[in-house]
Design a protein around this motif. Structure first.
Motif, PDB file in Angstrom:
ATOM      1  N   LYS A  68       0.845  -1.187   0.000  1.00 18.61           N
ATOM      2  CA  LYS A  68       0.000   0.000   0.000  1.00 18.61           C
ATOM      3  C   LYS A  68       0.882   1.239   0.000  1.00 18.61           C
ATOM      4  O   LYS A  68       1.806   1.357   0.809  1.00 18.61           O
ATOM      5  N   ILE A  69       0.601   2.172  -0.894  1.00 14.52           N
ATOM      6  CA  ILE A  69       1.377   3.411  -0.969  1.00 14.52           C
ATOM      7  C   ILE A  69       0.967   4.331   0.173  1.00 14.52           C
ATOM      8  O   ILE A  69      -0.199   4.717   0.291  1.00 14.52           O
ATOM      9  N   VAL A  70       1.911   4.661   1.031  1.00 11.73           N
ATOM     10  CA  VAL A  70       1.631   5.543   2.160  1.00 11.73           C
ATOM     11  C   VAL A  70       2.275   6.918   1.991  1.00 11.73           C
ATOM     12  O   VAL A  70       1.946   7.852   2.731  1.00 11.73           O
ATOM     13  N   GLY A  77      17.952  14.726  -6.680  1.00 15.10           N
ATOM     14  CA  GLY A  77      18.252  14.241  -8.013  1.00 15.10           C
ATOM     15  C   GLY A  77      17.041  14.252  -8.917  1.00 15.10           C
ATOM     16  O   GLY A  77      17.149  14.018 -10.125  1.00 15.10           O
ATOM     17  N   GLY A  78      15.869  14.517  -8.327  1.00 11.08           N
ATOM     18  CA  GLY A  78      14.650  14.624  -9.124  1.00 11.08           C
ATOM     19  C   GLY A  78      13.885  13.337  -9.306  1.00 11.08           C
ATOM     20  O   GLY A  78      12.841  13.321  -9.962  1.00 11.08           O
ATOM     21  N   ASP A  79      14.380  12.231  -8.727  1.00 13.22           N
ATOM     22  CA  ASP A  79      13.654  10.970  -8.843  1.00 13.22           C
ATOM     23  C   ASP A  79      12.373  11.006  -8.011  1.00 13.22           C
ATOM     24  O   ASP A  79      12.284  11.713  -7.007  1.00 13.22           O
ATOM     25  N   LEU A  80      11.391  10.241  -8.435  1.00 14.05           N
ATOM     26  CA  LEU A  80      10.116  10.158  -7.737  1.00 14.05           C
ATOM     27  C   LEU A  80      10.077   8.855  -6.944  1.00 14.05           C
ATOM     28  O   LEU A  80      10.348   7.775  -7.470  1.00 14.05           O
ATOM     29  N   GLN A  81       9.752   8.945  -5.684  1.00 15.44           N
ATOM     30  CA  GLN A  81       9.826   7.786  -4.794  1.00 15.44           C
ATOM     31  C   GLN A  81       8.475   7.493  -4.167  1.00 15.44           C
ATOM     32  O   GLN A  81       7.801   8.376  -3.654  1.00 15.44           O
ATOM     33  N   LEU A  82       8.096   6.214  -4.209  1.00  9.49           N
ATOM     34  CA  LEU A  82       6.906   5.732  -3.521  1.00  9.49           C
ATOM     35  C   LEU A  82       7.352   4.961  -2.288  1.00  9.49           C
ATOM     36  O   LEU A  82       8.274   4.147  -2.354  1.00  9.49           O
ATOM     37  N   THR A  83       6.704   5.205  -1.162  1.00  9.42           N
ATOM     38  CA  THR A  83       6.986   4.449   0.060  1.00  9.42           C
ATOM     39  C   THR A  83       5.781   3.578   0.376  1.00  9.42           C
ATOM     40  O   THR A  83       4.643   4.070   0.412  1.00  9.42           O
ATOM     41  N   LEU A  84       6.027   2.285   0.603  1.00  7.60           N
ATOM     42  CA  LEU A  84       4.956   1.348   0.880  1.00  7.60           C
ATOM     43  C   LEU A  84       4.760   1.151   2.384  1.00  7.60           C
ATOM     44  O   LEU A  84       5.570   1.600   3.187  1.00  7.60           O
ATOM     45  N   TYR A  88       0.002   7.195  -9.769  1.00  8.37           N
ATOM     46  CA  TYR A  88      -0.063   6.595  -8.441  1.00  8.37           C
ATOM     47  C   TYR A  88      -0.558   7.609  -7.417  1.00  8.37           C
ATOM     48  O   TYR A  88      -0.060   8.731  -7.351  1.00  8.37           O
ATOM     49  N   GLY A  89      -1.520   7.206  -6.618  1.00 10.86           N
ATOM     50  CA  GLY A  89      -2.041   8.083  -5.591  1.00 10.86           C
ATOM     51  C   GLY A  89      -1.850   7.491  -4.217  1.00 10.86           C
ATOM     52  O   GLY A  89      -1.609   6.289  -4.057  1.00 10.86           O
ATOM     53  N   GLY A  90      -1.946   8.320  -3.199  1.00 11.48           N
ATOM     54  CA  GLY A  90      -1.887   7.826  -1.839  1.00 11.48           C
ATOM     55  C   GLY A  90      -2.996   6.830  -1.582  1.00 11.48           C
ATOM     56  O   GLY A  90      -4.129   7.022  -2.049  1.00 11.48           O
ATOM     57  N   ASN A  91      -2.699   5.754  -0.884  1.00 10.13           N
ATOM     58  CA  ASN A  91      -3.621   4.664  -0.565  1.00 10.13           C
ATOM     59  C   ASN A  91      -3.856   3.705  -1.725  1.00 10.13           C
ATOM     60  O   ASN A  91      -4.586   2.727  -1.573  1.00 10.13           O
ATOM     61  N   ASP A  92      -3.256   3.971  -2.902  1.00 10.61           N
ATOM     62  CA  ASP A  92      -3.276   2.974  -3.970  1.00 10.61           C
ATOM     63  C   ASP A  92      -2.464   1.766  -3.527  1.00 10.61           C
ATOM     64  O   ASP A  92      -1.649   1.835  -2.589  1.00 10.61           O
ATOM     65  N   GLU A 114      -7.300   4.651   6.863  1.00  8.00           N
ATOM     66  CA  GLU A 114      -6.012   4.019   7.154  1.00  8.00           C
ATOM     67  C   GLU A 114      -6.133   2.509   7.338  1.00  8.00           C
ATOM     68  O   GLU A 114      -5.130   1.790   7.235  1.00  8.00           O
ATOM     69  N   TYR A 115      -7.342   2.024   7.608  1.00 12.06           N
ATOM     70  CA  TYR A 115      -7.526   0.612   7.917  1.00 12.06           C
ATOM     71  C   TYR A 115      -7.844  -0.250   6.697  1.00 12.06           C
ATOM     72  O   TYR A 115      -8.006  -1.463   6.830  1.00 12.06           O
ATOM     73  N   VAL A 116      -7.976   0.335   5.513  1.00 15.26           N
ATOM     74  CA  VAL A 116      -8.316  -0.467   4.340  1.00 15.26           C
ATOM     75  C   VAL A 116      -7.159  -0.478   3.345  1.00 15.26           C
ATOM     76  O   VAL A 116      -6.411   0.491   3.224  1.00 15.26           O
ATOM     77  N   VAL A 117      -7.022  -1.605   2.655  1.00 14.86           N
ATOM     78  CA  VAL A 117      -6.006  -1.769   1.621  1.00 14.86           C
ATOM     79  C   VAL A 117      -6.674  -2.351   0.385  1.00 14.86           C
ATOM     80  O   VAL A 117      -7.421  -3.338   0.478  1.00 14.86           O
ATOM     81  N   VAL A 118      -6.421  -1.746  -0.759  1.00  8.51           N
ATOM     82  CA  VAL A 118      -6.949  -2.272  -2.018  1.00  8.51           C
ATOM     83  C   VAL A 118      -6.195  -3.552  -2.356  1.00  8.51           C
ATOM     84  O   VAL A 118      -4.961  -3.606  -2.281  1.00  8.51           O
ATOM     85  N   ILE A 119      -6.925  -4.604  -2.715  1.00  9.02           N
ATOM     86  CA  ILE A 119      -6.298  -5.898  -2.982  1.00  9.02           C
ATOM     87  C   ILE A 119      -6.681  -6.420  -4.359  1.00  9.02           C
ATOM     88  O   ILE A 119      -7.619  -5.949  -4.993  1.00  9.02           O
TER      89      ILE A 119
END
Length: 245
Positions: free
Chosen positions: A120-122, A129-136, A150-154, A220-225
């Motif tokens: 889940k993207i949080v 450096g300009g890179d785009l980072q997703l944190t799970l 990509y959006g938050g909670n995706d 915050e309690y749900v995750v797309v599956i």
């Protein structure tokens, strides 16, 4: 700092009995934060593949136990939600899935499904450096060329071999989700409505289920599956769950 953890104070996600003994093993620092369950507990208390820490260490030193495709030798390494646990010699593969009451359970999966894990993207941000980072949700970070899709909670599915994103599930109405915490942990349904709450309070999510019950929880309690999570031998059967208290 103590290396022991009192059973009565362990996170509710840990599949351990709390009143049989005073202490249990403490998780090392690592993925999943305080909710991460030490691998020793999974091997000894849940799967019963080892009777002691010594036996668990011996088994892990054979490089036949993998988490997310990587051999693990540390019996205190945290295991958490959506991790993939594989036993090469036994040809067994499990996905860590939230069970009823929020306790983590091991769901049997096939070898193909064990080649990737859900995250889940949080957070998403631009790094030096300009890179785009997703944190799970488990702390894993991914660099992407374009984060506009990509959006938050995706949720994303990440290959264990090369860390590449192989699937993407947006957080939006109509998507399949599971609750991973709260009173409805382990329940599965589709998002009927996302209710935006003004201010700093959490948004509410109304989830509809096939049986007509449905439930409401915070965002915050749900995750797309993935749809595959609802197979007969997967999310519907929280196999190998810890004993009830």
């Amino acid at each position: 700092m103590t290396k022991h953890q009192k059973r009565l104070s362990v996170p509710k996600s840990w599949p351990v009995e709390r009143k049989t003994e005073t202490f249990t093993v403490k998780a090392d620092a690592g993925p999943h934060g305080e909710a991460g369950v030490p691998l020793l507990i999974v091997l000894r208390d849940v799967l019963e593949y080892a009777d002691s820490r010594k036996e668990a260490r011996y088994a892990l030193n054979q490089d036949n136990v993998l988490i997310n495709g990587t051999p693990v030798a540390d019996e205190e390494r945290p295991v958490g939600m959506f991790d993939i646990l594989a036993f090469d010699e036994r040809d067994e593969h499990y996905r860590v899935f939230p069970g009823q009451g929020g306790r983590l359970a091991l769901t049997p999966i096939d070898a193909d499904s064990a080649g990737s894990k859900l995250g889940k993207i949080v957070e998403k941000r631009t790094v030096p450096g300009g890179d785009l980072q997703l944190t799970l949700h488990d702390g894993q970070t991914l660099l992407v060329e374009d984060d506009s899709e990509y959006g938050g909670n995706d949720s994303v599915v990440v290959s264990n071999d090369d860390g590449e994103i192989v699937a993407h599930f947006p957080y939006e109405e109509g998507e399949l989700v599971t609750a991973v915490d709260g009173a409805h942990a382990g329940d599965i349904g589709r998002i009927e409505e996302i209710q935006t709450t003004p201010g700093s309070s959490s948004n509410n999510v109304i989830v509809e289920q096939e049986d007509g019950d449905g439930f409401e929880t915070v965002e915050e309690y749900v995750v797309v599956i993935d749809e595959n999570f609802t197979g007969d031998d997967e999310a519907d059967a929280t196999a190998k769950e810890g004993d009830d208290e």
